[in-house]
Design a protein around this motif. Structure first.
Motif, PDB file in Angstrom:
ATOM      1  N   TYR A  22      39.649  30.376  51.064  1.00 43.60           N
ATOM      2  CA  TYR A  22      38.652  31.435  51.257  1.00 43.60           C
ATOM      3  C   TYR A  22      37.389  31.128  50.455  1.00 43.60           C
ATOM      4  O   TYR A  22      36.272  31.401  50.896  1.00 43.60           O
ATOM      5  CB  TYR A  22      39.234  32.799  50.856  1.00 43.60           C
ATOM      6  N   ARG A  23      37.578  30.558  49.285  1.00 46.19           N
ATOM      7  CA  ARG A  23      36.420  30.202  48.457  1.00 46.19           C
ATOM      8  C   ARG A  23      35.586  29.095  49.113  1.00 46.19           C
ATOM      9  O   ARG A  23      34.351  29.133  49.082  1.00 46.19           O
ATOM     10  CB  ARG A  23      36.899  29.737  47.067  1.00 46.19           C
TER      11      ARG A  23
ATOM     12  N   THR B 138      45.702  29.343  48.709  1.00 46.83           N
ATOM     13  CA  THR B 138      44.894  29.813  49.842  1.00 46.83           C
ATOM     14  C   THR B 138      43.601  30.484  49.376  1.00 46.83           C
ATOM     15  O   THR B 138      42.647  30.563  50.135  1.00 46.83           O
ATOM     16  CB  THR B 138      45.687  30.783  50.743  1.00 46.83           C
ATOM     17  N   GLY B 139      43.570  30.958  48.122  1.00 52.29           N
ATOM     18  CA  GLY B 139      42.318  31.499  47.592  1.00 52.29           C
ATOM     19  C   GLY B 139      41.228  30.437  47.618  1.00 52.29           C
ATOM     20  O   GLY B 139      40.063  30.722  47.892  1.00 52.29           O
TER      21      GLY B 139
ATOM     22  N   ASP C 167      40.338  43.736  47.827  1.00 52.44           N
ATOM     23  CA  ASP C 167      41.530  43.015  48.311  1.00 52.44           C
ATOM     24  C   ASP C 167      42.793  43.882  48.349  1.00 52.44           C
ATOM     25  O   ASP C 167      43.803  43.465  48.895  1.00 52.44           O
ATOM     26  CB  ASP C 167      41.847  41.820  47.387  1.00 52.44           C
TER      27      ASP C 167
ATOM     28  N   ARG D  30      36.887  42.681  42.877  1.00 52.13           N
ATOM     29  CA  ARG D  30      37.566  41.952  43.948  1.00 52.13           C
ATOM     30  C   ARG D  30      38.892  42.605  44.294  1.00 52.13           C
ATOM     31  O   ARG D  30      39.252  42.722  45.449  1.00 52.13           O
ATOM     32  CB  ARG D  30      37.797  40.492  43.534  1.00 52.13           C
TER      33      ARG D  30
ATOM     34  N   ARG E 239      39.878  35.617  58.574  1.00 57.54           N
ATOM     35  CA  ARG E 239      41.325  35.587  58.297  1.00 57.54           C
ATOM     36  C   ARG E 239      42.098  34.981  59.465  1.00 57.54           C
ATOM     37  O   ARG E 239      43.000  34.186  59.281  1.00 57.54           O
ATOM     38  CB  ARG E 239      41.850  36.997  57.975  1.00 57.54           C
TER      39      ARG E 239
ATOM     40  N   ARG F  45      45.543  44.468  51.161  1.00 61.81           N
ATOM     41  CA  ARG F  45      46.378  43.314  51.539  1.00 61.81           C
ATOM     42  C   ARG F  45      47.495  43.112  50.520  1.00 61.81           C
ATOM     43  O   ARG F  45      48.610  42.791  50.864  1.00 61.81           O
ATOM     44  CB  ARG F  45      45.525  42.049  51.638  1.00 61.81           C
TER      45      ARG F  45
ATOM     46  N   LYS G 183      49.490  33.630  39.219  1.00 60.24           N
ATOM     47  CA  LYS G 183      50.112  32.960  40.363  1.00 60.24           C
ATOM     48  C   LYS G 183      49.750  31.482  40.484  1.00 60.24           C
ATOM     49  O   LYS G 183      50.593  30.679  40.881  1.00 60.24           O
ATOM     50  CB  LYS G 183      49.840  33.711  41.665  1.00 60.24           C
TER      51      LYS G 183
ATOM     52  N   GLY H 183      48.549  33.471  47.380  1.00 60.00           N
ATOM     53  CA  GLY H 183      47.416  34.194  47.967  1.00 60.00           C
ATOM     54  C   GLY H 183      47.567  35.688  47.822  1.00 60.00           C
ATOM     55  O   GLY H 183      47.997  36.192  46.767  1.00 60.00           O
ATOM     56  N   ARG H 184      47.192  36.426  48.880  1.00 61.56           N
ATOM     57  CA  ARG H 184      47.277  37.883  48.856  1.00 61.56           C
ATOM     58  C   ARG H 184      48.191  38.409  49.957  1.00 61.56           C
ATOM     59  O   ARG H 184      48.740  39.498  49.836  1.00 61.56           O
ATOM     60  CB  ARG H 184      45.885  38.500  49.080  1.00 61.56           C
ATOM     61  N   ASP H 185      48.300  37.632  51.033  1.00 62.71           N
ATOM     62  CA  ASP H 185      49.023  38.115  52.218  1.00 62.71           C
ATOM     63  C   ASP H 185      50.054  37.093  52.679  1.00 62.71           C
ATOM     64  O   ASP H 185      50.431  37.079  53.848  1.00 62.71           O
ATOM     65  CB  ASP H 185      48.026  38.368  53.358  1.00 62.71           C
TER      66      ASP H 185
HETATM   67  O1   DC Z   1      43.199  33.780  44.465  1.00 64.05           O
HETATM   68  P1   DC Z   1      41.659  33.786  44.334  1.00 64.05           P
HETATM   69  O2   DC Z   1      41.184  34.760  43.310  1.00 64.05           O
HETATM   70  O3   DC Z   1      41.078  32.431  44.160  1.00 64.05           O
HETATM   71  O4   DC Z   1      41.170  34.322  45.762  1.00 64.05           O
HETATM   72  C1   DC Z   1      39.810  34.374  46.104  1.00 64.05           C
HETATM   73  C2   DC Z   1      39.551  35.510  47.083  1.00 64.05           C
HETATM   74  O5   DC Z   1      40.143  35.219  48.349  1.00 64.05           O
HETATM   75  C3   DC Z   1      40.076  36.865  46.635  1.00 64.05           C
HETATM   76  O6   DC Z   1      38.992  37.757  46.471  1.00 64.05           O
HETATM   77  C4   DC Z   1      40.960  37.338  47.748  1.00 64.05           C
HETATM   78  C5   DC Z   1      40.835  36.346  48.860  1.00 64.05           C
HETATM   79  N1   DC Z   1      42.141  35.925  49.376  1.00 64.05           N
HETATM   80  C6   DC Z   1      42.664  36.623  50.434  1.00 64.05           C
HETATM   81  O7   DC Z   1      42.065  37.596  50.889  1.00 64.05           O
HETATM   82  N2   DC Z   1      43.840  36.203  50.973  1.00 64.05           N
HETATM   83  C7   DC Z   1      44.506  35.162  50.467  1.00 64.05           C
HETATM   84  N3   DC Z   1      45.659  34.775  51.026  1.00 64.05           N
HETATM   85  C8   DC Z   1      43.971  34.455  49.360  1.00 64.05           C
HETATM   86  C9   DC Z   1      42.786  34.875  48.822  1.00 64.05           C
END
Ligand code: DC
Length: 217
Positions: free
Chosen positions: A40-41, A36-37, A180, A176, A110, A183, A18, A136-138
Motif C-alpha cells: 500500500y505504501r 502488505t503495508g 483503518d 491512521r 484494495r 478493517r 507485527k 497487514g490489516r485484512d
Molecule cells: O502496516 P503499515 O503501517 O505499513 O501499513 C500502511 C497502511 O496501509 C496503513 O495505514 C493501513 C494500510 N494497510 C491496509 O489497509 N491493509 C493491509 N493489508 C495493509 C496495510
C-alpha cells in the motif's frame, strides 16, 4: 510426503509488533515474509509521484490498470515492483505515512491488490519456502480467511508511539488507525489475540511460535 504449505496471517495496527514478529517467524519456520503495508505504501508513493490525489477517484481508477506489479525477493521478504521498480526509502517517510491510509481506503486500490497478495503463495512455492507469513490489516479476514493461523496483534497506543519514536520515526499512528479501524475489527473475529504491550519481542514470538509448533507437530 513433503510438509504441507502453511499460511500465517498477522493483522494489527501500526507499531503493534507485527512486522518484527513476522520477520522472525519467517526465519524460524522457513517462510516467505510478506508485508502488505509496504505494498500500500509503494502504490501511495507511486500515485503521489504521478500527481494523482487520493480524492480524485476517477484518476485513480484510470491509473490503476497501468500499474504493472511483479515481485522479487529481498532476503526472505517479498518485494513489490511497480513497472519493475522497487520502492525507495520514501515509503516510510512522513508524506507517505500521512497519505497511505487514504489511498488504502479506496476500494479499487484494495481490489487491485487482492489477487497480487494471494499470488504470493505461488512466489513462496516457486522459491521453495515452507509457507508464508503475511502481515497487514485484512489478511485473516479477507485475503486468507482459511489461513492455518490467524493472529491479531495489538498494543497500548502510548507504547506504540514510544516504539516509533525509538525507531526515530514520526508516524501519525492514531490518525491512521482511525481510518483503518473498520478493517482491523473484521480481522479480529476468530483470530488469536496477542497483546504485545508488556511483552518483549522475544516473548511475543515465542508465544506465537509455540502455538504454531503445537499444531504442526
Ligand atoms: O502496516 P503499515 O503501517 O505499513 O501499513 C500502511 C497502511 O496501509 C496503513 O495505514 C493501513 C494500510 N494497510 C491496509 O489497509 N491493509 C493491509 N493489508 C495493509 C496495510
Amino acid at each position: 510426503m513433503s510438509a504441507p504449505f502453511i499460511i500465517i496471517a498477522i493483522d494489527g495496527g501500526a507499531a503493534s509488533g507485527k512486522s518484527s514478529s513476522s520477520r522472525i517467524l519467517a526465519e524460524r519456520f522457513n517462510l516467505l515474509h510478506v508485508d502488505t503495508g509496504s505494498f500500500y505504501r509503494h502504490i501511495t508513493s507511486e500515485l503521489l509521484r504521478r500527481n494523482i490525489p487520493h480524492t480524485d477517484l476517477a484518476a485513480i481508477k484510470a491509473e490503476l490498470p497501468k500499474l504493472d506489479f511483479s515481485t522479487r525477493l529481498n532476503g526472505r521478504s517479498a518485494q513489490m515492483l511497480i513497472a519493475l521498480q522497487p520502492a525507495g526509502d520514501e515509503i516510510r517517510d512522513q508524506r507517505v505515512n500521512e497519505h497511505v491510509a487514504h489511498y488504502a481506503a479506496v476500494p479499487e486500490v484494495r481490489e487491485k491488490l487482492i489477487g497480487y497478495q494471494r499470488d504470493q503463495v505461488n512466489v513462496a512455492k516457486q522459491h521453495g519456502f515452507r509457507g508464508l507469513v503475511m502481515e497487514g490489516r485484512d489478511i485473516g479476514s479477507k485475503i486468507f480467511p482459511a489461513a492455518d493461523f490467524r493472529f491479531f496483534m495489538f498494543a497500548d497506543p502510548v507504547e506504540r508511539a514510544k516504539r516509533r519514536a525509538a525507531e526515530g520515526r514520526q508516524d501519525a499512528i492514531g490518525q491512521r488507525d482511525t481510518i483503518d479501524r473498520h478493517r482491523l475489527d473484521a480481522s479480529a473475529q476468530g483470530a488469536i489475540a496477542v497483546d504485545s504491550t508488556y511483552l518483549t519481542l522475544e516473548q511475543v514470538v515465542d508465544q506465537m511460535a509455540s502455538l504454531i509448533r503445537a499444531k504442526l507437530e
